[in-house]
Design a protein around this motif. Structure first.
Motif, PDB file in Angstrom:
ATOM      1  N   LEU A 188       0.998  -1.396  -0.158  1.00 48.03           N
ATOM      2  CA  LEU A 188       0.127   0.034   0.012  1.00 48.03           C
ATOM      3  C   LEU A 188       0.981   1.273   0.027  1.00 48.03           C
ATOM      4  O   LEU A 188       0.444   2.278  -0.658  1.00 48.03           O
ATOM      5  CB  LEU A 188      -1.069   0.128   1.505  1.00 48.03           C
ATOM      6  CG  LEU A 188      -2.143  -1.153   1.066  1.00 48.03           C
ATOM      7  CD1 LEU A 188      -2.810  -0.984   2.585  1.00 48.03           C
ATOM      8  CD2 LEU A 188      -2.879  -0.828   0.074  1.00 48.03           C
ATOM      9  N   TRP A 193       4.653  -1.268  -6.222  1.00 46.88           N
ATOM     10  CA  TRP A 193       4.055  -2.442  -5.983  1.00 46.88           C
ATOM     11  C   TRP A 193       2.568  -2.489  -5.929  1.00 46.88           C
ATOM     12  O   TRP A 193       2.013  -3.436  -6.308  1.00 46.88           O
ATOM     13  CB  TRP A 193       4.613  -2.855  -4.440  1.00 46.88           C
ATOM     14  CG  TRP A 193       5.929  -3.285  -4.233  1.00 46.88           C
ATOM     15  CD1 TRP A 193       6.968  -2.887  -5.197  1.00 46.88           C
ATOM     16  CD2 TRP A 193       6.487  -4.222  -3.384  1.00 46.88           C
ATOM     17  NE1 TRP A 193       8.318  -3.447  -4.768  1.00 46.88           N
ATOM     18  CE2 TRP A 193       7.910  -4.255  -3.837  1.00 46.88           C
ATOM     19  CE3 TRP A 193       5.946  -4.807  -2.141  1.00 46.88           C
ATOM     20  CZ2 TRP A 193       8.617  -4.847  -2.933  1.00 46.88           C
ATOM     21  CZ3 TRP A 193       7.034  -5.478  -1.417  1.00 46.88           C
ATOM     22  CH2 TRP A 193       8.206  -5.723  -1.896  1.00 46.88           C
ATOM     23  N   ARG A 194       1.982  -1.307  -5.620  1.00 44.79           N
ATOM     24  CA  ARG A 194       0.566  -0.917  -5.986  1.00 44.79           C
ATOM     25  C   ARG A 194       0.041  -1.324  -7.264  1.00 44.79           C
ATOM     26  O   ARG A 194      -0.914  -1.860  -7.462  1.00 44.79           O
ATOM     27  CB  ARG A 194       0.127   0.440  -5.449  1.00 44.79           C
ATOM     28  CG  ARG A 194       0.131   0.522  -3.821  1.00 44.79           C
ATOM     29  CD  ARG A 194      -0.779   1.767  -3.498  1.00 44.79           C
ATOM     30  NE  ARG A 194      -0.538   2.879  -4.279  1.00 44.79           N
ATOM     31  CZ  ARG A 194       0.493   3.917  -3.790  1.00 44.79           C
ATOM     32  NH1 ARG A 194       0.936   3.714  -2.658  1.00 44.79           N
ATOM     33  NH2 ARG A 194       0.716   4.988  -4.350  1.00 44.79           N
ATOM     34  N   GLU A 195       0.898  -0.717  -8.075  1.00 39.17           N
ATOM     35  CA  GLU A 195       0.836  -0.884  -9.468  1.00 39.17           C
ATOM     36  C   GLU A 195       0.886  -2.268 -10.167  1.00 39.17           C
ATOM     37  O   GLU A 195      -0.122  -2.706 -10.811  1.00 39.17           O
ATOM     38  CB  GLU A 195       1.495   0.105 -10.363  1.00 39.17           C
ATOM     39  CG  GLU A 195       1.294   1.319 -10.321  1.00 39.17           C
ATOM     40  CD  GLU A 195       2.430   2.370 -11.025  1.00 39.17           C
ATOM     41  OE1 GLU A 195       3.138   1.586 -11.737  1.00 39.17           O
ATOM     42  OE2 GLU A 195       2.300   3.433 -11.042  1.00 39.17           O
ATOM     43  N   CYS A 196       1.742  -2.986  -9.522  1.00 40.04           N
ATOM     44  CA  CYS A 196       1.903  -4.300  -9.908  1.00 40.04           C
ATOM     45  C   CYS A 196       0.778  -5.508  -9.290  1.00 40.04           C
ATOM     46  O   CYS A 196       0.149  -6.045 -10.193  1.00 40.04           O
ATOM     47  CB  CYS A 196       3.273  -5.043  -9.405  1.00 40.04           C
ATOM     48  SG  CYS A 196       4.731  -4.357 -10.017  1.00 40.04           S
ATOM     49  N   VAL A 197       0.333  -4.779  -8.146  1.00 33.54           N
ATOM     50  CA  VAL A 197      -0.750  -5.517  -7.644  1.00 33.54           C
ATOM     51  C   VAL A 197      -2.189  -5.556  -8.301  1.00 33.54           C
ATOM     52  O   VAL A 197      -2.883  -6.392  -8.670  1.00 33.54           O
ATOM     53  CB  VAL A 197      -0.831  -5.259  -6.166  1.00 33.54           C
ATOM     54  CG1 VAL A 197      -2.278  -6.238  -5.623  1.00 33.54           C
ATOM     55  CG2 VAL A 197       0.257  -5.952  -5.322  1.00 33.54           C
ATOM     56  N   ASN A 198      -2.306  -4.164  -8.796  1.00 34.97           N
ATOM     57  CA  ASN A 198      -3.440  -3.573  -9.528  1.00 34.97           C
ATOM     58  C   ASN A 198      -3.576  -4.205 -10.884  1.00 34.97           C
ATOM     59  O   ASN A 198      -4.587  -4.955 -11.413  1.00 34.97           O
ATOM     60  CB  ASN A 198      -3.356  -2.313  -9.802  1.00 34.97           C
ATOM     61  CG  ASN A 198      -3.844  -1.587  -8.428  1.00 34.97           C
ATOM     62  OD1 ASN A 198      -4.602  -2.038  -7.555  1.00 34.97           O
ATOM     63  ND2 ASN A 198      -3.497  -0.304  -8.264  1.00 34.97           N
ATOM     64  N   GLU A 199      -2.225  -4.526 -11.445  1.00 33.82           N
ATOM     65  CA  GLU A 199      -2.382  -5.232 -12.832  1.00 33.82           C
ATOM     66  C   GLU A 199      -2.423  -6.628 -12.705  1.00 33.82           C
ATOM     67  O   GLU A 199      -3.131  -7.452 -13.595  1.00 33.82           O
ATOM     68  CB  GLU A 199      -0.758  -5.104 -13.351  1.00 33.82           C
ATOM     69  CG  GLU A 199      -0.476  -3.624 -14.039  1.00 33.82           C
ATOM     70  CD  GLU A 199       0.874  -3.372 -14.489  1.00 33.82           C
ATOM     71  OE1 GLU A 199       1.474  -4.445 -14.631  1.00 33.82           O
ATOM     72  OE2 GLU A 199       1.307  -2.370 -15.024  1.00 33.82           O
ATOM     73  N   VAL A 201      -4.386  -7.996 -10.387  1.00 29.53           N
ATOM     74  CA  VAL A 201      -5.832  -8.338  -9.811  1.00 29.53           C
ATOM     75  C   VAL A 201      -6.702  -7.996 -10.921  1.00 29.53           C
ATOM     76  O   VAL A 201      -7.394  -8.814 -11.342  1.00 29.53           O
ATOM     77  CB  VAL A 201      -6.255  -7.573  -8.799  1.00 29.53           C
ATOM     78  CG1 VAL A 201      -7.742  -7.448  -8.539  1.00 29.53           C
ATOM     79  CG2 VAL A 201      -5.304  -7.704  -7.392  1.00 29.53           C
ATOM     80  N   GLY A 202      -6.274  -6.992 -12.079  1.00 28.12           N
ATOM     81  CA  GLY A 202      -7.036  -6.887 -13.391  1.00 28.12           C
ATOM     82  C   GLY A 202      -6.834  -8.024 -13.972  1.00 28.12           C
ATOM     83  O   GLY A 202      -7.787  -8.314 -14.621  1.00 28.12           O
ATOM     84  N   GLU A 203      -5.601  -8.659 -14.375  1.00 25.56           N
ATOM     85  CA  GLU A 203      -5.768  -9.723 -15.200  1.00 25.56           C
ATOM     86  C   GLU A 203      -6.385 -10.884 -14.808  1.00 25.56           C
ATOM     87  O   GLU A 203      -7.077 -11.597 -15.520  1.00 25.56           O
ATOM     88  CB  GLU A 203      -4.227 -10.066 -15.392  1.00 25.56           C
ATOM     89  CG  GLU A 203      -3.307  -9.084 -15.948  1.00 25.56           C
ATOM     90  CD  GLU A 203      -1.928  -9.508 -16.301  1.00 25.56           C
ATOM     91  OE1 GLU A 203      -1.650 -10.483 -15.824  1.00 25.56           O
ATOM     92  OE2 GLU A 203      -1.036  -8.678 -16.860  1.00 25.56           O
ATOM     93  N   THR A 206     -10.157 -10.302 -15.287  1.00 25.68           N
ATOM     94  CA  THR A 206     -10.407 -10.419 -16.966  1.00 25.68           C
ATOM     95  C   THR A 206     -10.263 -11.999 -17.201  1.00 25.68           C
ATOM     96  O   THR A 206     -11.144 -12.278 -18.227  1.00 25.68           O
ATOM     97  CB  THR A 206      -9.116  -9.869 -17.773  1.00 25.68           C
ATOM     98  OG1 THR A 206      -9.081  -8.365 -17.342  1.00 25.68           O
ATOM     99  CG2 THR A 206      -9.442 -10.001 -18.943  1.00 25.68           C
TER     100      THR A 206
END
Length: 209
Positions: A188, A193-199, A201-203, A206
């Motif tokens: 957090l 690291w936030r961006e990596c986790v968001n990517e 989770v997004g994948e 999807t």
């Protein structure tokens, strides 16, 4: 605790001796330090724990991370076990490192500002230093919250022969929560690291859709 202490010493080394830090520190060095920490933790922690279970004849289910005291004079007369002494040393290093690192970073910021003014150049981005301060603050806070009461209890037990099963159980839950809380707080706190986790989770979302 050993990992946190290593991070604290790493930051002190980087700020107080930057030349030797950049000359010596690399991926291989960091990997060796991490492996050394894990090896040292097992060498120091596993044999006393196994010996404690064998000598005290305790059920494994209640072994946890605390050594048995009742009925064993060797455990009663010792003020602190090797693990406890090591934890206290690491705790002091971590807590003491935070103000030292913050002070040194403040001094460096003032120095860099003076240089940019005198040379009339644009100031460099200090986002890395800000992230370092945030990370250092999170790790220090987690140690104070999760380990501070444990260190206090160990000191009280050594000085006043204090023993309370309920307190031990609460403290066991508290310092075990640190292993779960630290990764979440670090993710957090750091944008990368936030961006990596968001990517990730997004994948996953999807693929599920």
């Amino acid at each position: 605790m050993l990992t946190h202490a290593a991070i604290a010493l790493n930051r002190i080394w980087a700020l107080w001796m930057p030349v030797t830090f950049h000359n010596v520190h690399n991926f291989r060095f960091a990997w060796l330090v991490v492996m050394g920490i894990w090896l040292a933790a097992h060498v120091i922690g596993v044999p006393p724990t196994i010996a404690d279970i064998v000598i005290s004849h305790r059920p494994t289910i209640i072994s946890q991370c605390f050594f048995h005291e009742a009925g064993e004079d060797s455990y009663k007369t010792a003020a602190l076990s090797i693990n406890e002494i090591l934890n206290v040393i690491c705790f002091v290093v971590i807590v003491a490192a935070f103000p030292l690192v913050m002070w040194k970073q403040k001094v460096r910021a003032v120095w860099k500002k003076q240089i940019t003014i005198r040379l009339k150049i644009q100031s460099t981005d200090s986002s890395t230093e800000r992230q370092s301060r945030v990370l250092m603050g999170i790790l220090t806070a987690s140690i104070l919250i999760c380990w501070g009461p444990v260190i206090g209890y160990l000191a009280l037990a050594a000085i006043a022969d204090y023993d309370n099963l309920m307190v031990v159980q609460v403290l066991t839950i508290l310092f075990n929560c640190q292993s779960i809380a630290d990764p979440i707080l670090i993710i957090l706190a750091l944008p990368v690291w936030r961006e990596c986790v968001n990517e990730i989770v997004g994948e996953c979302l999807t693929l599920r859709d």
